[in-house]
Design a protein around this motif. Sequence first.
Motif, PDB file in Angstrom:
ATOM      1  N   ILE A 194       9.787  -3.643   4.533  1.00 36.02           N
ATOM      2  CA  ILE A 194       9.384  -3.214   3.197  1.00 36.02           C
ATOM      3  C   ILE A 194      10.655  -2.762   2.493  1.00 36.02           C
ATOM      4  O   ILE A 194      11.433  -1.987   3.053  1.00 36.02           O
ATOM      5  N   THR A 195      10.878  -3.243   1.275  1.00 42.18           N
ATOM      6  CA  THR A 195      12.020  -2.788   0.481  1.00 42.18           C
ATOM      7  C   THR A 195      11.497  -2.355  -0.882  1.00 42.18           C
ATOM      8  O   THR A 195      10.862  -3.145  -1.577  1.00 42.18           O
ATOM      9  N   ALA A 242       5.851  -3.682  17.136  1.00 39.43           N
ATOM     10  CA  ALA A 242       4.832  -4.271  16.265  1.00 39.43           C
ATOM     11  C   ALA A 242       5.465  -5.463  15.581  1.00 39.43           C
ATOM     12  O   ALA A 242       6.687  -5.592  15.520  1.00 39.43           O
ATOM     13  N   THR A 243       4.637  -6.352  15.070  1.00 38.90           N
ATOM     14  CA  THR A 243       5.163  -7.537  14.392  1.00 38.90           C
ATOM     15  C   THR A 243       5.021  -7.457  12.881  1.00 38.90           C
ATOM     16  O   THR A 243       5.682  -8.193  12.157  1.00 38.90           O
ATOM     17  N   ASN A 244       4.128  -6.555  12.388  1.00 42.46           N
ATOM     18  CA  ASN A 244       3.927  -6.415  10.951  1.00 42.46           C
ATOM     19  C   ASN A 244       3.268  -5.073  10.645  1.00 42.46           C
ATOM     20  O   ASN A 244       3.000  -4.286  11.552  1.00 42.46           O
ATOM     21  N   ASP A 253       2.431  -5.561   2.544  1.00 41.55           N
ATOM     22  CA  ASP A 253       2.101  -6.930   2.917  1.00 41.55           C
ATOM     23  C   ASP A 253       1.845  -6.962   4.421  1.00 41.55           C
ATOM     24  O   ASP A 253       2.741  -6.649   5.214  1.00 41.55           O
ATOM     25  N   PRO A 254       0.637  -7.329   4.852  1.00 41.17           N
ATOM     26  CA  PRO A 254       0.300  -7.234   6.280  1.00 41.17           C
ATOM     27  C   PRO A 254       1.033  -8.223   7.182  1.00 41.17           C
ATOM     28  O   PRO A 254       1.022  -8.063   8.392  1.00 41.17           O
ATOM     29  N   VAL A 255       1.685  -9.230   6.621  1.00 38.78           N
ATOM     30  CA  VAL A 255       2.376 -10.200   7.482  1.00 38.78           C
ATOM     31  C   VAL A 255       3.880  -9.968   7.540  1.00 38.78           C
ATOM     32  O   VAL A 255       4.574 -10.618   8.312  1.00 38.78           O
ATOM     33  N   GLU A 256       4.412  -9.051   6.736  1.00 36.95           N
ATOM     34  CA  GLU A 256       5.851  -8.790   6.711  1.00 36.95           C
ATOM     35  C   GLU A 256       6.239  -7.760   7.766  1.00 36.95           C
ATOM     36  O   GLU A 256       5.452  -6.887   8.107  1.00 36.95           O
ATOM     37  N   ILE A 260      12.473  -0.362   5.058  1.00 35.72           N
ATOM     38  CA  ILE A 260      11.926   0.008   6.363  1.00 35.72           C
ATOM     39  C   ILE A 260      11.666  -1.296   7.093  1.00 35.72           C
ATOM     40  O   ILE A 260      10.916  -2.148   6.610  1.00 35.72           O
ATOM     41  N   GLN A 261      12.279  -1.458   8.244  1.00 36.33           N
ATOM     42  CA  GLN A 261      12.143  -2.689   9.009  1.00 36.33           C
ATOM     43  C   GLN A 261      11.681  -2.374  10.422  1.00 36.33           C
ATOM     44  O   GLN A 261      12.185  -1.451  11.057  1.00 36.33           O
TER      45      GLN A 261
END
Length: 187
Positions: free
Chosen positions: A135-136, A97-99, A129-132, A91-92
Amino acid sequence: MRFKLPLSFLLVAITIGACKRLDKLVSFNLDTKDNVMWEKAADSLLTDTFPNNEGVFYISEDFSFNNYEKFASNNATSTTVEDVEHFNLTIQIDSGATNFSFLKDLVVYISSPNNLYKDTKLIELADPDPVEDFITLDMLPTNEEFLNIIQRDKYRFRTEFTLVSPMPDSVFMSYKMNFRLKATPQE
């Protein structure tokens, strides 16, 4: 002794027939990419007086496996798939949003638009991860469950999470699934 000869002949004939069928299978990678939008969740979910009211869920539009060029180029359809090896879901964030710092307890399901099969949990993640901005994760269903899902062709995503801070404006996402498929080409 009289029955062994015909029985062995029958076993050889079945084995040859099975081998001929396996020769016709095509094997190919399928990488799906579906665009999903999460509309902005109201900030009041975080401030209202209802306990445990921070849950958010979204249902995507309908998608079709048969719309992917890989099926046409291999002269196959989702209904002719005979074997599935699934890998992961990514999911990208594309924009809005940035993260993922605004959520926790993320769960994504794949379901049928016409309720032909139950919702199947794809991934579950307690604390992204709040800065990414992606998610994979390995997908949870078995290969047999995915075979059933792919053979039915149409699907949609249901996404649930808990809001932990105000959500940015509508967030546009890419949901990417990766598979290795074996299918019987159409004659």
